[in-house]
Design a protein around this motif. Structure first.
Motif, mmCIF file in Angstrom:
data_model
loop_
_atom_site.group_PDB
_atom_site.id
_atom_site.type_symbol
_atom_site.label_atom_id
_atom_site.label_comp_id
_atom_site.label_asym_id
_atom_site.label_seq_id
_atom_site.Cartn_x
_atom_site.Cartn_y
_atom_site.Cartn_z
ATOM 1 N N ARG A 1 2.357 -8.667 5.931
ATOM 2 C CA ARG A 1 3.105 -7.416 5.784
ATOM 3 C C ARG A 1 4.502 -7.557 6.393
ATOM 4 N NH1 ARG A 1 1.997 -2.182 4.451
ATOM 5 N NH2 ARG A 1 -0.042 -2.903 3.781
ATOM 6 N N PRO B 1 3.448 -6.666 0.720
ATOM 7 C CA PRO B 1 3.102 -5.372 1.316
ATOM 8 C C PRO B 1 4.122 -4.984 2.401
ATOM 9 C CG PRO B 1 1.183 -6.823 1.233
ATOM 10 C CD PRO B 1 2.373 -7.660 0.877
ATOM 11 N N THR C 1 5.619 -1.837 5.062
ATOM 12 C CA THR C 1 5.563 -0.489 5.648
ATOM 13 C C THR C 1 6.996 -0.099 5.970
ATOM 14 O OG1 THR C 1 3.382 -0.894 6.603
ATOM 15 C CG2 THR C 1 4.637 0.971 7.481
ATOM 16 N N THR D 1 1.182 7.436 5.962
ATOM 17 C CA THR D 1 2.036 6.857 4.914
ATOM 18 C C THR D 1 1.572 7.272 3.509
ATOM 19 O OG1 THR D 1 0.664 4.870 4.799
ATOM 20 C CG2 THR D 1 2.536 4.784 6.296
ATOM 21 N N THR E 1 1.705 5.333 -0.353
ATOM 22 C CA THR E 1 2.011 4.007 -0.906
ATOM 23 C C THR E 1 2.494 4.153 -2.349
ATOM 24 O OG1 THR E 1 0.413 3.036 0.587
ATOM 25 C CG2 THR E 1 1.088 1.685 -1.272
ATOM 26 N N ARG F 1 2.731 -0.684 -6.541
ATOM 27 C CA ARG F 1 2.653 0.263 -5.405
ATOM 28 C C ARG F 1 2.410 -0.537 -4.129
ATOM 29 N NH1 ARG F 1 -1.373 4.388 -8.488
ATOM 30 N NH2 ARG F 1 0.025 4.693 -10.264
ATOM 31 N N THR F 2 3.469 -1.119 -3.620
ATOM 32 C CA THR F 2 3.320 -2.032 -2.481
ATOM 33 C C THR F 2 4.037 -1.535 -1.221
ATOM 34 O OG1 THR F 2 5.211 -3.262 -3.318
ATOM 35 C CG2 THR F 2 3.024 -4.115 -3.892
ATOM 36 N N VAL F 3 4.730 -0.406 -1.332
ATOM 37 C CA VAL F 3 5.490 0.060 -0.169
ATOM 38 C C VAL F 3 4.836 1.311 0.420
ATOM 39 C CG1 VAL F 3 7.746 0.750 0.713
ATOM 40 C CG2 VAL F 3 7.601 -0.856 -1.213
ATOM 41 N N SER F 4 4.355 1.166 1.645
ATOM 42 C CA SER F 4 3.763 2.313 2.340
ATOM 43 C C SER F 4 4.874 2.979 3.159
ATOM 44 C CB SER F 4 2.632 1.858 3.261
ATOM 45 O OG SER F 4 1.616 1.268 2.474
#
Ligand code: BDR
Ligand code: CA
Length: 310
Positions: A149, A187, A189, A259, A261, A289-292
């Motif tokens: 991540r 991934p 955050t 979060t 995502t 959809r990889t960004v939290s």
């Protein structure tokens, strides 16, 4: 032990972030990479090395990174950089100059090597412009996609920017790099202004640092400049925003934030330069959809983790 690389533009809140990561007993800090941002790259590197020496962490390698954004050929300190962090990035405090050298390998080579070696055990905590991370992705995307991540301080999804009506400082400094990173599939955050502008520490919160150690006393001297800038520009906050430390704390305690995502991208047209937005062109692609994105924060829990560690 969590394997971490910190990517910093040290920077006052970067200093606190570094102290937190160095003080955490569950962290294996593989190295620190530096980037221009609050100050030029060499000043950020010097600040990082000097702070690590002060904390007795000379064994942590420091790798020098980008001197400017992907699409520019130079760097000048932004007004906000000087106002919030001082001309030298650490509130005009003169740290003892460390005798140790920086590593000969570049930040990009180090990031790619570590991604090859540690893959899904590696968390990168980025708290400056995303140029180093983007360059590493452009250099070897397959390796970088193995990382567990990237937890980054940057962006604003639901709130206004802090360097323009739409953009947050780290993303604004290199929106093209940020776009590469957010669209990479790694991934991520995103700890943006949505939550960091609520992660406020007051001078009273830091009272315990007055007598704790040489490091906390020096951090307090450095923080004085940051508090003064916040008292002038955001008097209603009653303290200073701990942008970068929140990202560092979340890297170790993800329950501090809530979060959503989504696929996220960065606008690069002149009017919206550096705005982080939902990527509408990828809305139907579940894999993107990889960004939290952090949209809520437990401020009390954040403070507890930070202050019990430093
Ligand atoms: C971010 O920009 C820099 O000024 C801080 O160090 C932080 O990383 C906040 O917008
Ligand atoms: Ca920073």
């Amino acid at each position: 032990m969590k394997k971490i690389i910190l990517d910093v533009d040290t920077g006052i809140d970067d200093c606190v972030s570094l102290a937190y990561i160095c003080g955490h007993r569950d962290v294996d800090l593989l190295g620190v990479t530096t980037v221009y941002g609050n100050v030029d790259r060499d000043a950020a590197t010097r600040n990082t090395i000097n702070l690590l020496s002060l904390m007795g962490r000379d064994e942590v390698g420091v790798y020098s990174g980008a001197e400017h954004a992907l699409n520019t050929d130079g760097f000048t300190q932004q007004r906000g950089g000087a106002v919030f962090h001082g001309l030298n990035g650490i509130g005009e405090v003169a740290l003892t100059d460390s005798m140790r050298a920086i590593q000969s390998r570049s930040a990009v080579d180090f990031l790619v090597d570590m991604a090859h070696i540690h893959g899904d055990e590696l968390t990168i905590v980025a708290s400056g412009p995303l140029t180093n991370i983007a360059q590493a992705i452009l250099h070897d995307k397959d390796a970088m996609k193995r990382c567990k991540r990237v937890v980054l301080m940057g962006g604003a999804l639901t709130v206004a920017g802090n360097v323009s009506p739409v953009a947050e400082a780290n993303i604004f400094q290199d929106p093209h790099a940020a776009k590469v990173v957010f669209e990479s599939g790694i991934p991520i955050t995103m700890i943006g202004l949505d939550v960091t502008s609520r992660a406020i520490l007051s001078r009273d919160d830091l009272k315990q640092w007055e007598t704790k150690s040489d490091t906390t006393q020096t951090l307090l001297q450095i923080m004085d400049h940051y508090f003064k800038a916040h008292e002038l520009i955001y008097p209603q906050w009653g303290g200073a925003a701990m942008h970068d430390p929140l990202a560092a704390v979340v890297a170790l305690h993800e329950d501090v934030v809530r979060t959503i995502t989504i696929p996220l991208t960065v606008l690069t047209d002149a009017q919206h330069l550096g705005r982080t937005v939902l990527n509408l062109s990828a809305i139907e692609d579940v894999m993107s959809r990889t960004v939290s994105v952090a949209i809520d924060v437990d401020v009390a829990l954040f403070k507890k983790h930070l202050l019990s560690t430093i």
